[in-house]
Write a protein that holds these residues in place. Structure first.
Motif, PDB file in Angstrom:
ATOM      1  N   TYR A   1       0.964  -1.013  -0.056  1.00  0.00           N
ATOM      2  CA  TYR A   1       0.126  -0.066  -0.011  1.00  0.00           C
ATOM      3  C   TYR A   1       0.928   1.187  -0.061  1.00  0.00           C
ATOM      4  O   TYR A   1       2.049   1.351   0.579  1.00  0.00           O
ATOM      5  N   PRO A   2       0.274   2.297  -0.764  1.00  0.00           N
ATOM      6  CA  PRO A   2       1.211   3.500  -0.722  1.00  0.00           C
ATOM      7  C   PRO A   2       1.121   4.191   0.902  1.00  0.00           C
ATOM      8  O   PRO A   2       2.274   4.774   1.247  1.00  0.00           O
ATOM      9  N   SER A   3       0.318   3.979   1.571  1.00  0.00           N
ATOM     10  CA  SER A   3       0.111   4.558   3.303  1.00  0.00           C
ATOM     11  C   SER A   3      -0.534   3.575   3.997  1.00  0.00           C
ATOM     12  O   SER A   3      -1.263   2.549   3.439  1.00  0.00           O
ATOM     13  N   LEU A   4      -0.505   3.970   5.277  1.00  0.00           N
ATOM     14  CA  LEU A   4      -1.210   3.039   6.267  1.00  0.00           C
ATOM     15  C   LEU A   4      -2.603   3.227   5.946  1.00  0.00           C
ATOM     16  O   LEU A   4      -3.449   2.590   6.374  1.00  0.00           O
ATOM     17  N   GLU A   5      -2.911   4.578   5.933  1.00  0.00           N
ATOM     18  CA  GLU A   5      -4.425   4.736   5.507  1.00  0.00           C
ATOM     19  C   GLU A   5      -4.832   3.977   4.390  1.00  0.00           C
ATOM     20  O   GLU A   5      -5.965   3.660   4.672  1.00  0.00           O
ATOM     21  N   ASP A   6      -4.319   3.584   3.481  1.00  0.00           N
ATOM     22  CA  ASP A   6      -4.649   2.891   2.197  1.00  0.00           C
ATOM     23  C   ASP A   6      -4.806   1.462   2.807  1.00  0.00           C
ATOM     24  O   ASP A   6      -5.909   0.867   2.474  1.00  0.00           O
ATOM     25  N   MET A   7      -3.884   0.932   3.654  1.00  0.00           N
ATOM     26  CA  MET A   7      -4.100  -0.307   4.278  1.00  0.00           C
ATOM     27  C   MET A   7      -5.286  -0.541   5.044  1.00  0.00           C
ATOM     28  O   MET A   7      -6.066  -1.423   4.881  1.00  0.00           O
ATOM     29  N   LYS A   8      -5.392   0.724   5.729  1.00  0.00           N
ATOM     30  CA  LYS A   8      -6.708   0.598   6.849  1.00  0.00           C
ATOM     31  C   LYS A   8      -8.050   0.524   6.022  1.00  0.00           C
ATOM     32  O   LYS A   8      -8.967  -0.213   6.071  1.00  0.00           O
ATOM     33  N   GLY A   9      -8.015   1.459   4.811  1.00  0.00           N
ATOM     34  CA  GLY A   9      -9.292   1.462   3.934  1.00  0.00           C
ATOM     35  C   GLY A   9      -9.661  -0.055   3.366  1.00  0.00           C
ATOM     36  O   GLY A   9     -10.771  -0.406   3.094  1.00  0.00           O
ATOM     37  N   HIS A  10      -8.436  -0.666   2.870  1.00  0.00           N
ATOM     38  CA  HIS A  10      -8.797  -1.702   1.968  1.00  0.00           C
ATOM     39  C   HIS A  10      -9.158  -2.844   3.147  1.00  0.00           C
ATOM     40  O   HIS A  10      -9.977  -3.799   2.855  1.00  0.00           O
ATOM     41  N   GLN A  11      -8.404  -2.723   4.365  1.00  0.00           N
ATOM     42  CA  GLN A  11      -9.065  -3.986   5.393  1.00  0.00           C
ATOM     43  C   GLN A  11     -10.463  -3.822   5.583  1.00  0.00           C
ATOM     44  O   GLN A  11     -11.299  -4.634   5.870  1.00  0.00           O
ATOM     45  N   ILE A  12     -11.093  -2.276   5.877  1.00  0.00           N
ATOM     46  CA  ILE A  12     -12.596  -2.271   5.999  1.00  0.00           C
ATOM     47  C   ILE A  12     -13.174  -2.718   4.771  1.00  0.00           C
ATOM     48  O   ILE A  12     -14.230  -3.320   4.937  1.00  0.00           O
ATOM     49  N   LEU A  13     -12.706  -2.379   3.565  1.00  0.00           N
ATOM     50  CA  LEU A  13     -13.425  -2.825   2.252  1.00  0.00           C
ATOM     51  C   LEU A  13     -13.594  -4.255   2.358  1.00  0.00           C
ATOM     52  O   LEU A  13     -14.401  -4.831   2.359  1.00  0.00           O
ATOM     53  N   GLN A  14     -12.366  -5.198   2.657  1.00  0.00           N
ATOM     54  CA  GLN A  14     -12.403  -6.533   2.826  1.00  0.00           C
ATOM     55  C   GLN A  14     -13.372  -7.147   3.740  1.00  0.00           C
ATOM     56  O   GLN A  14     -14.237  -7.990   3.474  1.00  0.00           O
ATOM     57  N   ALA A  15     -13.490  -6.295   4.969  1.00  0.00           N
ATOM     58  CA  ALA A  15     -14.435  -6.826   6.019  1.00  0.00           C
ATOM     59  C   ALA A  15     -15.684  -6.806   5.651  1.00  0.00           C
ATOM     60  O   ALA A  15     -16.504  -7.712   5.859  1.00  0.00           O
TER      61      ALA A  15
END
Length: 296
Positions: free
Chosen positions: A5-19
């Motif tokens: 991910y480019p940033s930690l925020e992108d990682m968190k957003g993707h994890q929410i999307l996956q959930a």
């Protein structure tokens, strides 16, 4: 291979999307896009989430479902089921197809460039020896060096077929002076002493850095800058790929303010930066350094 991910925020957003996908909420494919989606006139995009309160509360970001959808929906795809990205490909639900991220990219490997001299016989390039290597110390605005995309901190490996390892700064400058005005062949490695960090502005428009004379002196607690690993005792070389070396803090702050909500900072450790600019006058860096926004 782990997802990048480019940033930690992108990682968190993707994890929410996956959930949410796992819970049965329909979502578009989660691979990073190269262009924003083209929507038929009058057609509204389907809603990704009821809201983004979890992400907003977690990181203080001002986001919309529509914004994230545009960053996740490939133009040619109509799939609404989660899809894993190819190995090594960035997933960027928040950063998306950010131009600054692409302008700031430090590419691996080496490249060959062809440089010429202007009508005065100048390249607009100043070189510096650091640890037995030759590096770009100054690129003058509107010069041949600027036009071929050379940047502060690039390492010059060869000039006209001759290896530069072990050369002094003076020897490197002499090689440029003696070279043909029509064509100088250089082999270059992108900015090996520098790294990029992508951060996100909070709802007040700040990323959480305190800058003094171009150097990061403090990080705000729980800010995007702190979360994503920005460090003090580093100088900011570029903002979204635009060189800011030599700018006064007020001007640098204005560049940051106009950089958009996603900002990619290129930084370099203080000890290396100060060695690289040694004997280079602040006035020359301010007046002559190429501060243009690079082409993509």
């Amino acid at each position: 291979m782990a997802t990048l991910y480019p940033s930690l925020e992108d990682m968190k957003g993707h994890q929410i999307l996956q959930a949410q996908a796992a819970a049965g909420v329909k979502t578009p494919a989660t691979t990073v896009v190269t262009e924003k989606p083209k929507l038929t006139s009058g057609t509204a995009p389907p809603v990704l989430y009821p809201n983004l309160s979890e992400l907003e509360n977690y990181m203080g970001l001002a986001l919309s479902s529509e914004e994230i959808q545009k960053n996740l929906l490939p133009e040619s795809s109509t799939a609404l089921t989660p899809a894993g990205p190819p190995p090594g490909q960035l997933v960027a639900p928040l950063s998306g197809n950010n131009a600054g991220l692409r302008r700031a990219e430090i590419k691996p490997g080496v490249r060959e460039i062809h440089l010429c001299k202007d009508e005065r016989g100048k390249t607009g390039l100043q070189l510096k020896n650091v640890d037995q290597g030759i590096f770009v110390q100054l690129v003058k605005a509107n010069s041949p060096a600027a036009l071929v995309g050379l940047r502060f901190g690039d390492q010059v490996l060869q000039i006209d077929g001759k290896n530069c390892a072990g050369w002094s700064s003076d020897k490197a400058q002499r090689a440029l002076k003696k070279a043909s005005p029509e064509k100088i062949v250089m082999v270059v490695r992108d900015r090996p002493f520098q790294r990029t960090v992508t951060v996100h502005k909070d709802s007040t428009g700040h990323v959480g850095v305190v800058i003094k004379k171009g150097k990061i002196v403090s990080l705000a607690k729980d800010s995007s800058a702190a979360r994503n690993g920005l460090l003090t005792h580093h100088y900011i070389c570029e903002v979204n790929g635009q060189n800011v070396i030599g700018m006064k803090d007020k001007q640098l702050t204005e560049v940051l303010a106009g950089a958009g909500n996603v900002v990619t900072l290129t930084i370099i450790p203080t000890v290396i930066y100060e060695h690289m600019v040694k004997r280079l006058s602040p006035g020359l860096m301010k007046s002559a350094m190429d501060h243009s926004i690079p082409d993509l």
